[in-house]
Design an enzyme around this catalytic site. Structure first.
Site, PDB file in Angstrom:
ATOM      1  NE  ARG A   1     -14.142  58.724  24.121  1.00 36.11           N
ATOM      2  CZ  ARG A   1     -14.018  57.416  23.973  1.00 36.11           C
ATOM      3  NH1 ARG A   1     -15.068  56.677  23.670  1.00 36.11           N
ATOM      4  NH2 ARG A   1     -12.839  56.837  24.120  1.00 36.11           N
TER       5      ARG A   1
ATOM      6  NE  ARG B   1     -11.480  58.031  20.618  1.00 40.20           N
ATOM      7  CZ  ARG B   1     -11.323  56.779  21.001  1.00 40.20           C
ATOM      8  NH1 ARG B   1     -12.106  55.846  20.519  1.00 40.20           N
ATOM      9  NH2 ARG B   1     -10.390  56.459  21.862  1.00 40.20           N
TER      10      ARG B   1
ATOM     11  CG  HIS C   1      -8.448  57.697  17.793  1.00 35.87           C
ATOM     12  ND1 HIS C   1      -7.695  56.740  18.442  1.00 35.87           N
ATOM     13  CD2 HIS C   1      -8.757  58.621  18.735  1.00 35.87           C
ATOM     14  CE1 HIS C   1      -7.543  57.086  19.709  1.00 35.87           C
ATOM     15  NE2 HIS C   1      -8.186  58.215  19.913  1.00 35.87           N
TER      16      HIS C   1
ATOM     17  CG  ASN D   1     -11.140  61.880  20.154  1.00 34.23           C
ATOM     18  OD1 ASN D   1     -10.672  61.324  19.173  1.00 34.23           O
ATOM     19  ND2 ASN D   1     -10.730  61.613  21.384  1.00 34.23           N
TER      20      ASN D   1
END
Length: 329
Positions: A103, A109, A196, A141
């Site tokens: 990221r 994400r 997450h 991710n």
């Protein structure tokens, strides 16, 4: 007086209870998360051979050589090697997938969704071909969706495809709590469930300090602020770094899972698991308490949740289902 043999200072200290060690563990991705994961696995001697794979030419080879040269100093015999292909990874017992783009500031994400899905799909095809009996731990991710990609593409049972997120989210939560109360991180028992991302669910009802409920030690507004900071823990680091994302704590989280599996520790850790009816949900990956041992995921542990926690978990599940539906495999 003791003879010269009593000078232990020059021998590197060994882990006190060496585990059983597996033959081979592969880490896919030799970026910050992958390389740090490989180094930690080697230092703990969890495998005879640690293979780091990356498409970038020379990077895994160079980092692997550098890590192996730390072995005489740190005192481990796990051999670290780097590769651009999957031949060296054949027959791996465990594969940790860290590959993908990281990221950058302002990115969620989910912004990584399709790029990383393509990468994780390719990696999963290679794992299926070269290490058909491996246990796969996904770190890429957006985590929960990438676990789904890995499971779909490998065709492995849910016991052998799990995601590392809850361990990291819980570590952040515990770290912030320890700071706020000025106590040891070791004494904080806590668990963060859910996807997450911004909808993760720290379970305040199960958070305690040496058995004392945290609600007796911290005011509600302080607790709420810590929960909020935990949810944004990754973004806070991305904002500081500007050109990357967290890697020390994520790699530590992945290795805690690897260690629980290799040494058959039966640890109960929050991990992303494929749900088959637990918590009233099916057909998605979500962070839940998992018992980990030699076979991978041994059991999803169901705990009683408050109405607010259950509602938050449902909301978190929806935040996983939406991007999951957008994936084209």
């Amino acid at each position: 007086m003791d003879g010269p043999d009593s000078f232990p200072a020059l021998s590197p200290k060994k882990p006190q209870q060496p585990g059983h060690m597996v033959n081979k563990i592969t880490v896919v991705g030799a970026g910050n998360v992958g390389a740090t994961t490989a180094q930690r696995i080697a230092e703990k001697e969890l495998a005879r051979t640690v293979v780091m794979v990356d498409v970038a030419e020379g990077i895994p080879q160079g980092k692997g050589l550098d890590q192996w040269q730390s072995a005489p100093i740190e005192g481990f015999d796990s051999r670290v090697i780097g590769s651009n292909g999957y031949d060296e990874t054949a027959g791996s017992d465990i594969v940790v997938i860290t590959a993908g783009i990281a990221r950058k500031p302002g990115m969620s994400r989910d912004d990584l969704l399709n790029t990383n899905a393509g990468i994780v799909k390719q990696v999963s095809e290679q794992i299926k071909a070269t290490s058909p009996n491996a246990i796969v731990i996904v770190v890429s991710n957006p985590l929960d969706v990438m676990c789904y990609v890995a499971k779909e593409v490998t065709g492995f049972p849910r016991e052998r495809v799990i995601g590392m997120a809850g361990v990291l989210d819980t570590a952040r939560y515990r770290g912030f709590l320890a700071e706020a109360m000025d106590v040891s991180v070791r004494d904080i028992q806590a668990m963060v469930l859910g996807g997450h991302g911004d909808t993760m669910v720290p379970l305040i009802s199960y958070t305690s300090v040496s058995g004392i409920p945290v609600t007796q030690l911290l005011a509600k507004d302080k607790l709420d602020a810590i929960v909020d900071r935990t949810r944004n823990g990754g973004a806070e680091i991305v904002k500081h770094l500007k050109t990357g994302s967290a890697y020390y704590a994520p790699s530590a989280g992945a290795v805690q899972m690897v260690e629980a599996i290799v040494n058959d520790q039966r640890r109960i850790l929050p991990c992303a698991a494929w749900l088959e009816g637990e918590y009233g949900m099916s057909g998605l990956y979500l962070g839940v308490p998992c018992k980990l041992g030699r076979g991978g995921l041994l059991q999803v542990v169901e705990v009683e949740l408050t109405d607010a926690e259950r509602a938050a978990l449902e909301q978190s599940a929806q935040a996983v289902r939406d991007p999951m539906a957008a994936i084209k495999l």
